[in-house]
Write an enzyme that holds these catalytic residues in place. Sequence first.
Site, PDB file in Angstrom:
ATOM      1  N   GLU A  92       0.882  -1.180   0.000  1.00 39.85           N
ATOM      2  CA  GLU A  92       0.000   0.000   0.000  1.00 39.85           C
ATOM      3  C   GLU A  92       0.908   1.216   0.000  1.00 39.85           C
ATOM      4  O   GLU A  92       1.522   1.531   1.020  1.00 39.85           O
ATOM      5  CB  GLU A  92      -0.884   0.006   1.267  1.00 39.85           C
ATOM      6  CG  GLU A  92      -1.939  -1.060   1.301  1.00 39.85           C
ATOM      7  CD  GLU A  92      -3.082  -0.785   0.335  1.00 39.85           C
ATOM      8  OE1 GLU A  92      -3.068   0.253  -0.353  1.00 39.85           O
ATOM      9  OE2 GLU A  92      -3.987  -1.630   0.259  1.00 39.85           O
ATOM     10  N   CYS A 104      -2.410   9.397   2.825  1.00 36.30           N
ATOM     11  CA  CYS A 104      -2.125   8.857   1.495  1.00 36.30           C
ATOM     12  C   CYS A 104      -3.207   9.254   0.497  1.00 36.30           C
ATOM     13  O   CYS A 104      -2.956   9.365  -0.697  1.00 36.30           O
ATOM     14  CB  CYS A 104      -1.981   7.340   1.556  1.00 36.30           C
ATOM     15  SG  CYS A 104      -3.395   6.530   2.321  1.00 36.30           S
TER      16      CYS A 104
HETATM   17  P1  NDP Z   1       8.158   4.903   4.777  1.00 34.86           P
HETATM   18  O1  NDP Z   1       8.159   4.238   3.472  1.00 34.86           O
HETATM   19  O2  NDP Z   1       9.274   5.808   5.110  1.00 34.86           O
HETATM   20  O3  NDP Z   1       8.102   3.827   5.957  1.00 34.86           O
HETATM   21  C1  NDP Z   1       7.076   2.864   6.046  1.00 34.86           C
HETATM   22  C2  NDP Z   1       7.510   1.784   7.015  1.00 34.86           C
HETATM   23  O4  NDP Z   1       8.588   1.044   6.434  1.00 34.86           O
HETATM   24  C3  NDP Z   1       8.034   2.308   8.337  1.00 34.86           C
HETATM   25  O5  NDP Z   1       7.654   1.452   9.382  1.00 34.86           O
HETATM   26  C4  NDP Z   1       9.528   2.274   8.124  1.00 34.86           C
HETATM   27  O6  NDP Z   1      10.253   2.249   9.315  1.00 34.86           O
HETATM   28  C5  NDP Z   1       9.666   0.981   7.358  1.00 34.86           C
HETATM   29  N1  NDP Z   1      10.924   0.818   6.623  1.00 34.86           N
HETATM   30  C6  NDP Z   1      11.825   1.753   6.258  1.00 34.86           C
HETATM   31  N2  NDP Z   1      12.841   1.194   5.546  1.00 34.86           N
HETATM   32  C7  NDP Z   1      12.576  -0.133   5.472  1.00 34.86           C
HETATM   33  C8  NDP Z   1      13.233  -1.249   4.874  1.00 34.86           C
HETATM   34  N3  NDP Z   1      14.372  -1.113   4.193  1.00 34.86           N
HETATM   35  N4  NDP Z   1      12.663  -2.470   4.982  1.00 34.86           N
HETATM   36  C9  NDP Z   1      11.500  -2.626   5.636  1.00 34.86           C
HETATM   37  N5  NDP Z   1      10.828  -1.610   6.237  1.00 34.86           N
HETATM   38  C10 NDP Z   1      11.348  -0.372   6.143  1.00 34.86           C
HETATM   39  O7  NDP Z   1       6.757   5.641   4.894  1.00 34.86           O
HETATM   40  P2  NDP Z   1       6.269   6.658   6.013  1.00 34.86           P
HETATM   41  O8  NDP Z   1       6.294   5.975   7.344  1.00 34.86           O
HETATM   42  O9  NDP Z   1       7.009   7.936   5.851  1.00 34.86           O
HETATM   43  O10 NDP Z   1       4.728   6.841   5.629  1.00 34.86           O
HETATM   44  C11 NDP Z   1       4.283   7.737   4.701  1.00 34.86           C
HETATM   45  C12 NDP Z   1       4.070   7.067   3.359  1.00 34.86           C
HETATM   46  O11 NDP Z   1       3.132   6.009   3.491  1.00 34.86           O
HETATM   47  C13 NDP Z   1       3.488   7.996   2.325  1.00 34.86           C
HETATM   48  O12 NDP Z   1       4.123   7.771   1.098  1.00 34.86           O
HETATM   49  C14 NDP Z   1       2.036   7.579   2.252  1.00 34.86           C
HETATM   50  O13 NDP Z   1       1.399   7.891   1.040  1.00 34.86           O
HETATM   51  C15 NDP Z   1       2.152   6.106   2.467  1.00 34.86           C
HETATM   52  N6  NDP Z   1       0.885   5.576   2.919  1.00 34.86           N
HETATM   53  C16 NDP Z   1       0.160   4.786   2.067  1.00 34.86           C
HETATM   54  C17 NDP Z   1      -1.083   4.328   2.447  1.00 34.86           C
HETATM   55  C18 NDP Z   1      -1.874   3.433   1.553  1.00 34.86           C
HETATM   56  O14 NDP Z   1      -2.776   2.776   2.061  1.00 34.86           O
HETATM   57  N7  NDP Z   1      -1.626   3.358   0.269  1.00 34.86           N
HETATM   58  C19 NDP Z   1      -1.665   4.685   3.738  1.00 34.86           C
HETATM   59  C20 NDP Z   1      -0.817   5.507   4.545  1.00 34.86           C
HETATM   60  C21 NDP Z   1       0.420   5.923   4.136  1.00 34.86           C
HETATM   61  P3  NDP Z   1      10.750   3.636   9.972  1.00 34.86           P
HETATM   62  O15 NDP Z   1       9.585   4.572   9.960  1.00 34.86           O
HETATM   63  O16 NDP Z   1      11.117   3.226  11.333  1.00 34.86           O
HETATM   64  O17 NDP Z   1      11.872   4.121   9.102  1.00 34.86           O
END
Ligand code: NDP
Length: 525
Positions: free
Chosen positions: A243, A277
């Site tokens: 997502e 999002c």
């Molecule tokens: P990120 O992509 O930065 O992070 C998402 C999650 O992935 C976090 O828990 C993060 O950990 C983790 N993560 C980071 N690097 C890795 C890796 N290499 N391997 C596995 N996991 C990893 O997103 P954000 O948290 O900044 O969220 C915002 C984004 O999410 C926006 O782009 C938004 O559009 C999207 N989003 C999409 C939705 C949908 O349903 N389509 C709904 C809500 C949000 P950590 O934060 O600890 O770095």
Amino acid sequence: MASEAKIASGGTLLSHNPATGELLAELECATPEEVRSAVLRAKTAQPQWQTTPVSERVALLRRFQNVLSERRDDVARLLCREAGKPVAEALATEVMVVLDAAQFCIRHAHEFLRDKPLPHGNIVMNIKRGKLVREPYGVIGIIAPWNYPFSIPAIETLGALVTGNAVVLKPSELTSLIALELRRILLAAGLPPDLMQVVVGEGPVGAALIESPIDKLIFTGSVGTGKRVGEAAARRLLPVVLELGGKDPMIVLDDANLEIATSGALWGAFMNAGQTCLSVERCYVHRTLYEPFLEMCKKKMARLRIGNGIDSEADIGPMIHERQLRIVEEHVNDAIQQGARLLAGGRRMTELGPNYYAPTLLADVTHDMRLMREETFGPVLPVAPFDSDEQAIDLANNSDFGLAASVWTRSRRRGEALAAKIKAGTVMLNDVISCFGIADAPHGGFKHSGIGRTHGELGLQEMVQIKYVDVDLLPGVRKPWWFGYGRPYQQAMEGFVDALFAVRWGARLKGLLRSVGLLRHPNRI
Ligand code: NDP
């Protein structure tokens, strides 16, 4: 800096209130070994949960609903303190959405998980009875973002549990306390502890979860991280739901109700400080309404109250983090340099606290600007004019993203005609974002916005593997297609193919007569 949550030396995670910078907690980060152990514990506990009657799993969700409903204010306040959203918004877009998602599972789990007979179209195969059985994957890994830190992992967790899976959740490093609260509520409802565990930490903890022996991954986050996650999962053929981000267009047609459309645009662009999002990230307005639309938005924006969401009077809280604020600033500055008209906002509000950005209205934006191509994820409403429905569709579809879109019109028929041409996972007529709160509606994107669906029946479908079970009604009969081939057999088989599929009826009849040889089948083994 005080508002940052980050790994300090020794693997400690610091959680801060984005509105004030106050330190909320210091948490130990999970090591890769601890992530693996959590998954192994979940794997050991899951088989018994899978055989627990659905009625007991549903009863657990009912108790979860009761506990959450009793703790609703505490959860909403925690969401305000750790993620910065106004309490009323946390209640509406997180707590209530989760209660409703639980209700969906309670109402539909039995029917969804019931074995479904599969009638056969092929006449020969009518000697068999087939059915579809839905089986849990085992352990579902969930990696969640910070912007809906309660509702996103909770909805996925409830769907996973009710279908018989165990869960290991890796929340965003910015919102660990909320994830831990979700687990506490599940345990208070009576869930055995190993069936839902939280592993706290930054990205590497997520990466360790992907490498651990989970059976499926539900990832929500940005496109950039989503691609890395997809690659890592593909290396070990781990099934995934992704997502990802959005750049949702809002199209205001010339017959739209301006009063309603402007209020919808402001909520769609600024709710949760624009960090949704499904936010309105691009707004296209028919040229005949363009200037009045901008004027009305500007007037209404003057009435928006920005402040700490713990104060009931605030409409918009802080952004989550300094680094998110910087992206917004870069996009706004780039747009202004390239000729966008700044009508409101466009600045930090340091007088309020560390992470506040003023709701911003920009006119005359174009697709040359980063603001119209990349996800901004902040309180910015960029507006551009269009002249025809066709041009509006072209503009809306001119994006790598395809999460959702909205069309604003008084004509349902015209709105639905446009909806059919927009490439997005959801199109709403005369509303924005609230589709996320419809527990029955699938959520997910086209193009770079992701793969798979969460929410509703399609979301439950992602939590199970389909098993086809086939029962032979003539178990004492050797099948005519088994070994023992030969020339007569081959000719009889040709006749049989003709009997079923020959173009002319005469050939079918002849084929039927020849196919009788299959029953004789002299060389049978
Ligand atoms: P990120 O992509 O930065 O992070 C998402 C999650 O992935 C976090 O828990 C993060 O950990 C983790 N993560 C980071 N690097 C890795 C890796 N290499 N391997 C596995 N996991 C990893 O997103 P954000 O948290 O900044 O969220 C915002 C984004 O999410 C926006 O782009 C938004 O559009 C999207 N989003 C999409 C939705 C949908 O349903 N389509 C709904 C809500 C949000 P950590 O934060 O600890 O770095």
